[in-house]
Design an enzyme around this catalytic site. Structure first.
Site, PDB file in Angstrom:
ATOM      1  N   ASP A 237       5.555  -9.535   4.608  1.00 49.18           N
ATOM      2  CA  ASP A 237       4.609  -9.385   3.506  1.00 49.18           C
ATOM      3  C   ASP A 237       4.530 -10.685   2.703  1.00 49.18           C
ATOM      4  O   ASP A 237       5.559 -11.190   2.253  1.00 49.18           O
ATOM      5  CB  ASP A 237       5.080  -8.243   2.604  1.00 49.18           C
ATOM      6  CG  ASP A 237       4.062  -7.826   1.552  1.00 49.18           C
ATOM      7  OD1 ASP A 237       3.313  -8.691   1.068  1.00 49.18           O
ATOM      8  OD2 ASP A 237       4.025  -6.644   1.211  1.00 49.18           O
ATOM      9  N   GLY A 263       3.309  -6.883   8.394  1.00 47.70           N
ATOM     10  CA  GLY A 263       2.891  -7.561   7.181  1.00 47.70           C
ATOM     11  C   GLY A 263       2.785  -6.603   6.015  1.00 47.70           C
ATOM     12  O   GLY A 263       3.522  -5.609   5.926  1.00 47.70           O
ATOM     13  N   HIS A 264       1.855  -6.895   5.106  1.00 47.17           N
ATOM     14  CA  HIS A 264       1.677  -6.113   3.885  1.00 47.17           C
ATOM     15  C   HIS A 264       1.245  -4.684   4.205  1.00 47.17           C
ATOM     16  O   HIS A 264       1.831  -3.722   3.706  1.00 47.17           O
ATOM     17  CB  HIS A 264       0.624  -6.825   3.028  1.00 47.17           C
ATOM     18  CG  HIS A 264       0.419  -6.256   1.663  1.00 47.17           C
ATOM     19  ND1 HIS A 264       1.426  -6.161   0.726  1.00 47.17           N
ATOM     20  CD2 HIS A 264      -0.699  -5.767   1.061  1.00 47.17           C
ATOM     21  CE1 HIS A 264       0.938  -5.637  -0.395  1.00 47.17           C
ATOM     22  NE2 HIS A 264      -0.346  -5.380  -0.205  1.00 47.17           N
ATOM     23  N   PHE A 265       0.240  -4.544   5.053  1.00 46.79           N
ATOM     24  CA  PHE A 265      -0.266  -3.215   5.429  1.00 46.79           C
ATOM     25  C   PHE A 265       0.475  -2.727   6.680  1.00 46.79           C
ATOM     26  O   PHE A 265      -0.103  -2.609   7.766  1.00 46.79           O
ATOM     27  CB  PHE A 265      -1.776  -3.278   5.668  1.00 46.79           C
ATOM     28  CG  PHE A 265      -2.584  -3.323   4.408  1.00 46.79           C
ATOM     29  CD1 PHE A 265      -2.914  -2.163   3.734  1.00 46.79           C
ATOM     30  CD2 PHE A 265      -3.016  -4.530   3.878  1.00 46.79           C
ATOM     31  CE1 PHE A 265      -3.667  -2.195   2.557  1.00 46.79           C
ATOM     32  CE2 PHE A 265      -3.762  -4.578   2.711  1.00 46.79           C
ATOM     33  CZ  PHE A 265      -4.086  -3.405   2.044  1.00 46.79           C
ATOM     34  N   ALA A 266       1.742  -2.407   6.505  1.00 46.14           N
ATOM     35  CA  ALA A 266       2.601  -2.074   7.644  1.00 46.14           C
ATOM     36  C   ALA A 266       2.124  -0.847   8.418  1.00 46.14           C
ATOM     37  O   ALA A 266       2.384  -0.729   9.623  1.00 46.14           O
ATOM     38  CB  ALA A 266       4.038  -1.871   7.167  1.00 46.14           C
TER      39      ALA A 266
END
Length: 284
Positions: A237, A263-266
């Site tokens: 992230d 990443g951020h939107f796992a």
């Protein structure tokens, strides 16, 4: 596979759209999305849990299909957003529930938990931060706006609202970008393109400092009540760093922290793995 329903609730005159699935007499899990998304970010998770849990995923005020009143009629602060969602849980009759918090959903859910600790059965944080150590250097331009709310600093934040930035948020830190469906970021960009949405989001960037100011309050809640806690974190992230996930164990020693190569939107790439972790974690 349990079917989802799509409803709206009248929360003191405020229309809140929400997705719901699973048996209503099962343990409830309230799913709280983040920026710049909506409840659709849980579209792959909900079917994997709906046989065992009652799932409710509202769109936050100003996001998705929920009402987006003009800034002159509704001050877009996290206190106000949390207040509406708090009332939403009461309006639809949620008495006790676990919360799944992500990004903006974290300061929303943590406010509710600190206010009503007796209602919270457990917390799952997916890249939902509550510690200074979890904030990356990516916050530097936003911090500048906190310290000096000049028009110049506000305008600099418009880069976060560009369509290509949304795509980057979805794909950064993902091992194989072809695994990320364009559906999610395309819908987010549609919502961001609505008239007035940009100023609302800039307001919320400015007010995020109120969340950081509340970190000690959230941490006190964690220490005092020690809710069952699971962190499921995309380790790549660019905004919320792995030390932020590990920090929960300072205040909740029995917390479980799991990292995924995401990443951020796992959930876009690891919905199955995160669902399995939740099934192992939550009682049923």
């Amino acid at each position: 596979m349990a079917a989802s329903t799509y409803r709206t609730a009248d929360v003191d005159g405020f229309k809140i759209f929400y997705r719901e699935a699973g048996p209503k007499d099962a343990p409830t899990l309230l799913l709280l999305h983040g920026f710049p998304s909506a409840g659709h970010m849980f579209r792959d998770l909900i079917p994997r849990l709906a046989d065992r849990f009652h799932l409710v995923a509202p769109d936050l005020p100003g996001f998705g299909q929920s009402d987006m009143p003009a800034r002159e009629k509704f001050a877009y602060t996290f206190d106000h957003i949390a207040g509406v969602i708090d009332r939403f849980t009461e309006v639809i009759g949620l008495k006790r529930f676990a919360i799944y918090v992500f990004d903006y959903g974290a300061p929303t859910g943590f406010r509710i938990a600190a206010k009503h600790p007796e209602r919270i059965t457990a917390i799952i944080s997916q890249n939902g931060n509550a510690y200074e150590v979890g904030l990356s250097e990516g916050w530097t331009p936003i911090r500048a706006y906190w310290e000096d709310a000049s028009q110049k600093n506000r305008e600099a934040l418009r880069a976060f609202l560009k369509p290509e930035t949304t795509v980057w948020q979805y794909t950064h830190g993902v091992a194989d970008a072809t695994m990320v469906s364009p559906d999610g970021y395309s819908l987010d960009n549609y919502y961001l393109s609505r008239p007035g949405a940009d100023e609302i989001q800039l307001d919320l960037f400015g007010d995020y400092k109120s969340n950081v100011a509340l970190y000690p309050t959230f941490q006190s809640y964690f220490r005092t009540h020690k809710p069952p806690f699971l962190a499921v974190w995309g380790r790549n992230d660019p905004f919320f760093l792995p030390p932020g996930a590990e920090a929960f164990m300072r205040d909740i020693p029995n917390a479980t922290v799991r990292f995924f190569d995401a990443g951020h939107f796992a959930l876009e790439t690891h919905a199955a793995e995160i669902a399995a972790a939740i099934r192992d974690f939550l009682p049923h």
